[in-house]
Write a protein that holds these residues in place. Structure first.
Motif, PDB file in Angstrom:
ATOM      1  N   ILE A 143      24.780  35.601  30.802  1.00  0.00           N
ATOM      2  CA  ILE A 143      24.269  36.354  32.086  1.00  0.00           C
ATOM      3  C   ILE A 143      25.002  37.887  31.940  1.00  0.00           C
ATOM      4  O   ILE A 143      24.550  38.911  32.205  1.00  0.00           O
ATOM      5  CB  ILE A 143      24.278  35.194  33.050  1.00  0.00           C
ATOM      6  CG1 ILE A 143      23.759  34.065  32.816  1.00  0.00           C
ATOM      7  CG2 ILE A 143      24.627  35.554  34.530  1.00  0.00           C
ATOM      8  CD1 ILE A 143      23.543  33.240  34.040  1.00  0.00           C
ATOM      9  N   PRO A 144      26.386  37.760  32.389  1.00  0.00           N
ATOM     10  CA  PRO A 144      26.966  39.558  32.645  1.00  0.00           C
ATOM     11  C   PRO A 144      26.631  39.884  30.978  1.00  0.00           C
ATOM     12  O   PRO A 144      26.385  41.346  31.827  1.00  0.00           O
ATOM     13  CB  PRO A 144      28.448  38.755  32.266  1.00  0.00           C
ATOM     14  CG  PRO A 144      28.510  37.559  32.196  1.00  0.00           C
ATOM     15  CD  PRO A 144      26.855  36.267  32.252  1.00  0.00           C
ATOM     16  N   ALA A 147      23.134  41.602  31.932  1.00  0.00           N
ATOM     17  CA  ALA A 147      23.156  42.713  32.892  1.00  0.00           C
ATOM     18  C   ALA A 147      24.706  43.531  32.957  1.00  0.00           C
ATOM     19  O   ALA A 147      23.229  44.481  33.662  1.00  0.00           O
ATOM     20  CB  ALA A 147      24.340  41.445  33.988  1.00  0.00           C
ATOM     21  N   ALA A 148      25.547  43.516  31.930  1.00  0.00           N
ATOM     22  CA  ALA A 148      25.923  44.795  32.054  1.00  0.00           C
ATOM     23  C   ALA A 148      24.449  45.755  30.792  1.00  0.00           C
ATOM     24  O   ALA A 148      24.821  47.056  31.156  1.00  0.00           O
ATOM     25  CB  ALA A 148      26.990  44.533  30.761  1.00  0.00           C
ATOM     26  N   ALA A 165      19.213  37.245  39.508  1.00  0.00           N
ATOM     27  CA  ALA A 165      20.545  36.454  39.301  1.00  0.00           C
ATOM     28  C   ALA A 165      20.725  35.473  40.266  1.00  0.00           C
ATOM     29  O   ALA A 165      20.095  34.281  40.538  1.00  0.00           O
ATOM     30  CB  ALA A 165      21.322  36.950  39.212  1.00  0.00           C
TER      31      ALA A 165
END
Lengths: 178, 174
Positions: A143-144, A147-148, A165
């Motif tokens: 997920i991170p 996103a990044a 999210a």
């Protein structure tokens, strides 16, 4: 002292003694609001922090509005919010105005070249400290990373990341409980 | 009109920015550098650097400074800061009693189970973009980055101290 003025001064003090913002100010808030004054009971304080974090926007401002409302309604909320915002607003304006006239100075430029990597490091640190507190594990580490990548490489607005999210979290929770 | 655009951009950031000032950096970069091209990458980095050295909530500092640089005057700074604060002010005003009961409800917890890791990714994106942008060009930049990172991460050094040291180093080695 009237309640509104005291609210203004307390949040001004909390704001001006916190550098970089963020959650460093929680301990100071607890001391000022729950220990030294009885604005909030010590038992309610963690609830208030959790509710402020669940709201979008600036944590310090959310805490101020929340506390102000409790102590003296709308007027309290306004004065507490002004206390949190006004002193740093004036402070940074003075710096910005000075800085504009020095920007082309050679020495100032060299100082800035030193400050820029440090500013990057200061934002890199919370990625690692927050990773622990956000419950990131091997199953959700995508997920991170996703996103990044979307924000950095694809130039996607973080607004869409936040919406996706929240929607994804709600949908996954609903499925889990079925 | 620049003031209206500033208001809309910062209102949007205030409404969607979960996770505090550090996450806000990625919103701000996306809007001011990428979408609107109001600031150059190095102007943006200077705003982030100086906002971290100045007392006060990081979000207020960023909005005030960015609004000032974009518009060139105090009115722009005031509008940006006001617009950033407005959504959370209104939300807290109307939702505070509801939130106190429901902040640990299933729905809020579900949403945050994904939102928290995602916000961590947003901060990572901000850090990566700040490392690029020509901010770290050679070994001197890498050295300052590494020393600052170690000082904050492992020695809990105060941001203002780190910035003072980094600025002095820059003066000497560049």
């Amino acid at each position: 002292m009237c309640k509104e003025l005291e609210l203004f001064l307390v949040f001004a003090k909390i704001g001006m003694f916190t550098f970089g913002g963020g959650y460093a100010m929680i301990a100071m808030m607890e001391d000022e609001l729950a220990v030294r004054r009885s604005f909030i009971s010590a038992g309610d304080f963690p609830e208030l922090v959790a509710a402020s974090q669940a709201c979008p926007g600036l944590f310090a401002l959310n805490m101020a509005v929340f506390t102000g409302m409790r102590i003296s309604g709308f007027a309290g909320a306004v004065f507490a919010a002004l206390g949190a915002v006004l002193p740093p607003f004036i402070c940074i304006l003075l710096i910005a105005a000075c800085f504009r006239s020095f920007r082309d100075n050679e020495y100032v430029n060299r100082v800035l070249m030193g400050l820029r990597p440090a500013a990057a490091a200061m934002v890199a640190v919370p990625v690692f400290t927050l990773a622990r507190r956000s419950g990131i594990n091997i199953r959700n580490v995508w997920i991170p990373i996703a996103a990044a990548i979307l924000v950095c490489l694809a130039g996607i607005s973080p607004v869409y990341i936040v919406i996706a999210a929240i929607a994804g979290g709600l949908a996954a929770g609903r499925l889990r409980r079925k | 009109m620049i003031y209206l655009s500033l208001f809309l951009v910062f209102f949007k950031i205030g409404l969607f920015n979960f996770g505090g000032g550090y996450a806000m950096i990625s919103f701000l970069q996306n809007e001011t550098v990428l979408s609107h091209a109001w600031l150059t990458a190095s102007e943006f980095t200077d705003i982030v650097a100086i906002s971290q050295m100045t007392p006060g909530p990081l979000g207020v500092n960023l909005a005030t400074y960015a609004g000032y640089v974009v518009s060139g005057n105090i009115l722009g700074a005031a509008i940006a800061t006001f617009a950033l604060c407005l959504p959370s002010f209104l939300l807290m005003l109307f939702l505070s009693s509801w939130l106190q009961k429901h902040h640990s409800s299933n729905a809020v917890q579900d949403a945050f189970s994904v939102l928290k890791p995602a916000v961590c990714g947003l901060i990572a994106a901000a850090a990566i973009m700040l490392c690029g942008n020509g901010n770290i060009q050679d070994w001197r930049g890498i050295l300052i980055f590494a020393l600052s990172f170690i000082a904050i991460m492992f020695f809990k050094a105060k941001p203002a101290l780190v910035m003072a040291v980094a600025g002095s180093m820059g003066l000497v080695i560049f």
